[in-house]
Scaffold this active site. Sequence first.
Site, PDB file in Angstrom:
ATOM      1  N   HIS A  67      21.613  -4.471  41.859  1.00  0.00           N
ATOM      2  CA  HIS A  67      22.322  -5.594  42.766  1.00  0.00           C
ATOM      3  C   HIS A  67      23.282  -5.391  43.729  1.00  0.00           C
ATOM      4  CE1 HIS A  67      24.453  -4.192  38.820  1.00  0.00           C
ATOM      5  NE2 HIS A  67      25.321  -4.366  39.582  1.00  0.00           N
ATOM      6  N   ASP A  80      23.544  -0.538  37.512  1.00  0.00           N
ATOM      7  CA  ASP A  80      24.841  -0.038  36.730  1.00  0.00           C
ATOM      8  C   ASP A  80      24.716   1.382  36.061  1.00  0.00           C
ATOM      9  OD1 ASP A  80      26.158  -2.345  37.402  1.00  0.00           O
ATOM     10  OD2 ASP A  80      25.695  -3.591  35.568  1.00  0.00           O
ATOM     11  N   ARG A 105      32.298  -8.235  32.456  1.00  0.00           N
ATOM     12  CA  ARG A 105      30.991  -7.631  32.132  1.00  0.00           C
ATOM     13  C   ARG A 105      30.728  -6.889  30.976  1.00  0.00           C
ATOM     14  NH1 ARG A 105      28.939  -3.154  36.676  1.00  0.00           N
ATOM     15  NH2 ARG A 105      29.547  -1.759  34.899  1.00  0.00           N
ATOM     16  N   HIS A 141      23.361  -1.501  43.814  1.00  0.00           N
ATOM     17  CA  HIS A 141      23.430  -0.199  42.837  1.00  0.00           C
ATOM     18  C   HIS A 141      22.642  -0.773  41.468  1.00  0.00           C
ATOM     19  CE1 HIS A 141      26.900  -2.847  41.785  1.00  0.00           C
ATOM     20  NE2 HIS A 141      26.685  -2.177  40.819  1.00  0.00           N
TER      21      HIS A 141
HETATM   22  C1  SIN Z   1      28.606  -5.690  39.475  1.00  0.00           C
HETATM   23  O1  SIN Z   1      28.070  -4.785  40.335  1.00  0.00           O
HETATM   24  O2  SIN Z   1      28.264  -5.320  38.195  1.00  0.00           O
HETATM   25  C2  SIN Z   1      29.297  -7.040  39.641  1.00  0.00           C
HETATM   26  C3  SIN Z   1      28.587  -7.910  40.639  1.00  0.00           C
HETATM   27  C4  SIN Z   1      29.529  -8.845  41.438  1.00  0.00           C
HETATM   28  O3  SIN Z   1      30.747  -8.492  41.311  1.00  0.00           O
HETATM   29  O4  SIN Z   1      29.138  -9.937  41.557  1.00  0.00           O
END
Ligand code: SIN
Length: 323
Positions: free
Chosen positions: A274, A126, A291, A124
Amino acid sequence: MSSAASALITDPALNVPPRHIAIHPLTGQIGAEIEAGDLSRPLAPEVVDEIRAALLKWKVVFFRDQPLTHAQHVALARAFGAPTIGHPVFGFVDGHPEVYSISRDRFATRHVGEPLIRPWTGWHTDVTAAVNPPAASILRGDVIPPYGGDTFWTNLAVAYEGLSAPLRGFVDTLRGVHAFTAPEGQGTTEDFKEKNRLRPLVSEHPLVRVIPETGERVLFVSPSFLKRITGLAPRESQQILDLLFEHITRPEYTVRFRWQPGSIAFWDNRTTAHLAPRDIYALDFDRQLYRITLKGDVPVGVDGRPSSIIEGEPIEAFSAGTA
Ligand code: SIN
């Protein structure tokens, strides 16, 4: 090398050797580790500029050994943009409204049942359900398993260039609907439904967006959130999305990052997708990251048409009144 993204990587303007940071590329197409000193201290403007240029070129940059507090993480994010609320639907860390907790078991309170696993499941960009998805995300590793738990990113600009010219021409004309719904095969908890009722977010974005600073065209498809292509029959929409999702997750467009406590990943959320790790569910170790996302612009397609809201409001920069 014929791709525009590869051209970007060799663009003289973005290849002025940095004077204040060291850049260590990790693959030919995406990802670089950066040495920029201690990120808990205010950054000099030249350092900020060089990190920004590295981000435009490498799409995701990594820093090691930066054990920041939440407040220092927020200060770092502010050097590059305007932090939003931690997550517009799923909340924030108590006392730190700009910080979103990426805990190992965060999906347990949202989804029920078994997902239909496909090669792109979980990939995805974000918050693309918002009309102005975050411009960038800064993810900080706190508790990291001794093995497992790696994250992958893919370069959506090189993925676009990797399509044949006729297919690029076709996807240039398409728009699609992005929403928060459960992964295929799964249902949602009452808590998930209530959070989505309180903060509904559904938007239509172009499948190809143009990045203002570079002119790059980016295949802006976010497998977890892009639900259908506007105007196509359901079967056509699904088969074209499957093709594009499989395409953007081809290994040659990706980088895989091994976390350590104090590692930071900073990605351009306009030009990447990602994948959070799934192997951690087979392990008994905890994994905790935090995050911060930076306010983004409304994407604009090849035809100059901006994204549009179907439900909800744009995500604003956080200020004390918006929590
Ligand atoms: C995310 O999707 O922003 C997190 C990625 C992760 O947990 O490595």
